[in-house]
Design an enzyme around this catalytic site. Structure first.
Site, PDB file in Angstrom:
ATOM      1  CB  VAL A 146      43.018   4.371   8.634  1.00 37.46           C
ATOM      2  CG1 VAL A 146      42.676   3.041   7.992  1.00 37.46           C
ATOM      3  CG2 VAL A 146      42.619   5.531   7.735  1.00 37.46           C
ATOM      4  CB  CYS A 147      41.757   8.591  12.401  1.00 39.58           C
ATOM      5  SG  CYS A 147      42.458  10.022  13.243  1.00 39.58           S
ATOM      6  CB  ILE A 148      45.111   5.657  16.124  1.00 40.74           C
ATOM      7  CG1 ILE A 148      46.430   6.170  15.510  1.00 40.74           C
ATOM      8  CG2 ILE A 148      44.686   4.345  15.482  1.00 40.74           C
ATOM      9  CD1 ILE A 148      47.615   5.230  15.725  1.00 40.74           C
ATOM     10  CB  THR A 149      43.316  11.504  16.633  1.00 40.95           C
ATOM     11  OG1 THR A 149      43.931  11.729  15.362  1.00 40.95           O
ATOM     12  CG2 THR A 149      43.443  12.751  17.484  1.00 40.95           C
TER      13      THR A 149
END
Length: 325
Positions: A173-176
Site C-alpha cells: 500500500v506504498c506508492i512512494t
C-alpha cells in the site's frame, strides 16, 4: 550490483538433517530478548493495535506499536511493564516526540524498544532523535528507519541506532516509487543484501513480503527480523473497517502515508486496499512458523543460521511458474 527482488530468487536446498520440521528452531534474538520468530507485524494502524500487541508479547512474538495515537503511548508502556511483557513503541521526529522522550525519562519508564518511524530515515532529524533517546533512555534498544543505502545504515548506526529498518516504498500500500521516483520497490531484496553487507548491527527488512517463503529469503540476504504488512492485514483481530461484497468479508488496509491515515490529501505516498478476511491471526502465525521450519529443513540445518549459508539462483519472475497461490 546485482538487482533482483523476492520473486526473482529461489534458494537451493541442502541435505536435510532433521527427522521432522518440528525439530527446527525459529527463535531469534534482538537486543536483550529472544522471540519465537524473526517476524514483526508492520507498525501501521490497520495492522497493530493494543490487543494484538498484548497477544504477541504474551506469546513470545516481537511487536512494534504504531505512533498514531500519541497520547496513549505512556499508559501503554506502563501497562506492558506492569504485566512484565516487552514494551515496544514508535516515535516520529517532531517536537512533541521529544517531549514524549523527556516524559518517559522523567517517569523512569524505559521502553525495551523504540522505533523511529519516518519514510526517509537517512536524515539529520532521525540522527538527532537517535542521539536524544540514547542520552535520555540509554537502556532502550533503538530501531531507526527507513533507509535504503549502506551509507544510511552506517550513519544511523554511528549515531547510536541498535538496528536499522531497510525499505523505501516496497510495501503493497506504498506508492512512494510512483509519486517520487525514489525507493527500493522492485529491488527490495537486492537493497537488503546491499545494506546488510555494510551493517554491523541487526537489519530489519521492511516491505515487499508477499509470501511466507520471502521471510526465508530475507534471512538469507541479511535480515535479523522481517517486518510484514499485507500478510498480517485482514484478520479477525485487525483494526479497520469491514465490508461485505457478494457474501465475502473484506477488511481495509492502508499505508501510513495515505490520506486515510493523515486525514488530509497532502504529501500522500500511500493508498488503501481491501483484503479478503483471513480468519484468526493465531492461525496465520502458526502457518508462518511451520513454513519457516520447513525452510530451515530445506537449508540443511536446525535453526535460522542455516538459511544464511544456502546458495541461490536468480531466475527473473519465474517463481510461480504460471501458478498463483
Amino acid at each position: 550490483m546485482k538487482v533482483f527482488d523476492y520473486e526473482d530468487v529461489q534458494l537451493i536446498p541442502n541435505k536435510c538433517i532433521v527427522n521432522s520440521r518440528s525439530e527446527c528452531d525459529t527463535t531469534v534474538i534482538l537486543g536483550k530478548h529472544a522471540f519465537k520468530m524473526p517476524i514483526v507485524p508492520a507498525n501501521m494502524q490497520t495492522i497493530i493495535n493494543e490487543p494484538i500487541a498484548e497477544f504477541l508479547a504474551e506469546n513470545g512474538y516481537f511487536y512494534i506499536m504504531h505512533r498514531f495515537n500519541g497520547s496513549t503511548r505512556i499508559p501503554f508502556v506502563k501497562k506492558m511493564k506492569e504485566r512484565q511483557w516487552i514494551s515496544s513503541i514508535s516515535v516520529g521526529v517532531k517536537k512533541e516526540e521529544y517531549l514524549l522522550i523527556e516524559e518517559l525519562a522523567k517517569q523512569g519508564l524505559t521502553p525495551d524498544y523504540i522505533t523511529i518511524d519516518i519514510a526517509h530515515g537517512h536524515s539529520n532529524s532521525v540522527i538527532e532523535m537517535i542521539q536524544r533517546i540514547k542520552t535520555r533512555l540509554p537502556e532502550t534498544f533503538v530501531i531507526a528507519g527507513n533507509v535504503g543505502t549502506p551509507e544510511a545504515v552506517r550513519e544511523l548506526e554511528n549515531a547510536g541506532a541498535d538496528a536499522t529498518k531497510v525499505g523505501i516504498g516496497p510495501g503493497k500500500v506504498c506508492i512512494t516509487k510512483i509519486k517520487t521516483g525514489f525507493g527500493t520497490g522492485g529491488w527490495q531484496l537486492a537493497a537488503l543484501r546491499w545494506c546488510a553487507k555494510a551493517a554491523r548491527k541487526p537489519i530489519i527488512a521492511d516491505g515487499g513480503i508477499r509470501t511466507h517463503g520471502d521471510i526465508a529469503k530475507s534471512i538469507r540476504f541479511g535480515a535479523t527480523m522481517v517486518m510484514i504488512g499485507s500478510l498480517f492485514a485482514g484478520h479477525e483481530e485487525s483494526s479497520g473497517e469491514t465490508k461485505i461484497e457478494n457474501g465475502v468479508a473484506y477488511k481495509e488496509y492502508f499505508g501510513s502515508a495515505s490520506e486515510f491515515q493523515k486525514g488530509e490529501k497532502k504529501n500522500v505516498e500511500g493508498k488503501k486496499i481491501w483484503i479478503q478476511h483471513k480468519g484468526s491471526l493465531k492461525d496465520t502465525l502458526v502457518e508462518m512458523q511451520q513454513d519457516l521450519q520447513s525452510s530451515i529443513s530445506y537449508a540443511g540445518g536446525r535453526d535460522l543460521e542455516a538459511i544464511r549459508k544456502v546458495d541461490y539462483v536468480i531466475v527473473k519472475n519465474s517463481i510461480f511458474n504460471g501458478d498463483t497461490i
